[in-house]
Scaffold this motif. Structure first.
Motif, PDB file in Angstrom:
ATOM      1  N   VAL A 181      -5.256 -59.187 -14.703  1.00  0.00           N
ATOM      2  CA  VAL A 181      -4.607 -60.167 -15.563  1.00  0.00           C
ATOM      3  C   VAL A 181      -4.467 -59.537 -16.936  1.00  0.00           C
ATOM      4  CG1 VAL A 181      -4.772 -62.450 -16.591  1.00  0.00           C
ATOM      5  CG2 VAL A 181      -5.630 -62.065 -14.272  1.00  0.00           C
ATOM      6  N   THR A 182      -3.245 -59.510 -17.428  1.00  0.00           N
ATOM      7  CA  THR A 182      -2.954 -58.931 -18.737  1.00  0.00           C
ATOM      8  C   THR A 182      -2.311 -59.996 -19.618  1.00  0.00           C
ATOM      9  OG1 THR A 182      -2.535 -56.810 -17.670  1.00  0.00           O
ATOM     10  CG2 THR A 182      -1.758 -57.051 -19.919  1.00  0.00           C
ATOM     11  N   PRO A 183      -2.886 -60.272 -20.783  1.00  0.00           N
ATOM     12  CA  PRO A 183      -2.276 -61.284 -21.667  1.00  0.00           C
ATOM     13  C   PRO A 183      -0.965 -60.761 -22.254  1.00  0.00           C
ATOM     14  CG  PRO A 183      -4.199 -60.292 -22.712  1.00  0.00           C
ATOM     15  CD  PRO A 183      -4.124 -59.725 -21.329  1.00  0.00           C
ATOM     16  N   VAL A 184      -0.026 -61.668 -22.416  1.00  0.00           N
ATOM     17  CA  VAL A 184       1.242 -61.345 -23.056  1.00  0.00           C
ATOM     18  C   VAL A 184       1.099 -61.768 -24.508  1.00  0.00           C
ATOM     19  CG1 VAL A 184       3.716 -61.788 -23.122  1.00  0.00           C
ATOM     20  CG2 VAL A 184       2.516 -61.696 -20.925  1.00  0.00           C
ATOM     21  N   VAL A 185       1.149 -60.793 -25.401  1.00  0.00           N
ATOM     22  CA  VAL A 185       0.987 -61.030 -26.832  1.00  0.00           C
ATOM     23  C   VAL A 185       2.363 -61.165 -27.460  1.00  0.00           C
ATOM     24  CG1 VAL A 185       0.034 -60.113 -28.976  1.00  0.00           C
ATOM     25  CG2 VAL A 185      -1.144 -59.699 -26.813  1.00  0.00           C
ATOM     26  N   PRO A 186       2.636 -62.259 -28.180  1.00  0.00           N
ATOM     27  CA  PRO A 186       3.941 -62.400 -28.828  1.00  0.00           C
ATOM     28  C   PRO A 186       4.225 -61.239 -29.773  1.00  0.00           C
ATOM     29  CG  PRO A 186       2.655 -64.424 -29.024  1.00  0.00           C
ATOM     30  CD  PRO A 186       1.761 -63.385 -28.446  1.00  0.00           C
ATOM     31  N   GLY A 187       5.425 -60.693 -29.666  1.00  0.00           N
ATOM     32  CA  GLY A 187       5.803 -59.567 -30.527  1.00  0.00           C
ATOM     33  C   GLY A 187       5.244 -58.241 -30.047  1.00  0.00           C
ATOM     34  N   GLY A 188       4.545 -58.234 -28.938  1.00  0.00           N
ATOM     35  CA  GLY A 188       3.950 -57.002 -28.424  1.00  0.00           C
ATOM     36  C   GLY A 188       4.897 -56.202 -27.566  1.00  0.00           C
ATOM     37  N   GLY A 189       6.087 -56.735 -27.309  1.00  0.00           N
ATOM     38  CA  GLY A 189       7.090 -55.998 -26.532  1.00  0.00           C
ATOM     39  C   GLY A 189       6.886 -56.109 -25.037  1.00  0.00           C
ATOM     40  N   ALA A 190       5.933 -56.921 -24.589  1.00  0.00           N
ATOM     41  CA  ALA A 190       5.677 -57.044 -23.156  1.00  0.00           C
ATOM     42  C   ALA A 190       6.390 -58.254 -22.568  1.00  0.00           C
ATOM     43  CB  ALA A 190       4.175 -57.150 -22.914  1.00  0.00           C
ATOM     44  N   GLU A 191       7.260 -58.885 -23.299  1.00  0.00           N
ATOM     45  CA  GLU A 191       7.932 -60.087 -22.804  1.00  0.00           C
ATOM     46  C   GLU A 191       9.180 -59.749 -22.048  1.00  0.00           C
ATOM     47  OE1 GLU A 191       8.118 -63.395 -25.602  1.00  0.00           O
ATOM     48  OE2 GLU A 191       6.749 -62.265 -26.838  1.00  0.00           O
TER      49      GLU A 191
END
Length: 159
Positions: free
Chosen positions: A149-159
């Protein structure tokens, strides 16, 4: 030695803009990339995937033109023909000569096909969700899986 000292003086000045641009929480906090644990999935089906190999070999094939030769100008018929053929084969020297002389032998290609499993298409369930993977071996009834499970951080480019 002078160049080393001057680089040592300029290094903090070069890094200062990048440190100032980062948020305060990022300067002192290490972000964990993912949370990982291992579980067992229930295997629903494991279907072998086959590789088909073909091989051609040369085999000698012999056809006999005539097993029974006529005796002294007369042809054998019925039971006499069968008895004569058996006698010719069982008589030392006589049967072998007749067989060798009457055979037409030649080399012919024979193609064979072999199938071997090279992988398995496995259907399995993890937490109620069905998945399919191609694996090198049949896993049996249970399959060990890695759950990450990897959190999606806003602005982290993983969206």
């Amino acid at each position: 030695m002078h160049s080393f000292l001057s680089a040592k003086r300029w290094l903090p000045l070069l890094l200062a803009p990048s440190l100032a641009a980062a948020p305060a929480w990022a300067q002192h906090t290490v972000i964990q990339a993912e949370n990982v644990r291992y579980e067992y999935a229930q295997v629903l089906r494991a279907e072998p995937v086959y590789q088909t190999l073909r091989a051609t070999s040369m085999v000698e094939r012999c056809e006999q033109s005539s097993m029974v030769a006529p005796e002294q100008g007369e042809e054998r018929r019925g039971l006499s023909r069968v008895v004569g053929a058996v006698r010719d084969v069982l008589t030392p020297g006589r049967g072998n000569q007749a067989a060798e002389g009457d055979e037409d032998c030649r080399m012919v290609p024979v193609e064979r096909e072999f199938r071997r499993p090279i992988a398995y298409d496995v259907d399995y369930v993890v937490r109620g969700v069905k998945y399919r993977s191609r694996l090198p071996n049949d896993p049996g009834n249970r399959l060990r899986v890695k759950v990450a499970v990897t959190p999606v951080v806003p602005g982290g480019g993983a969206e």
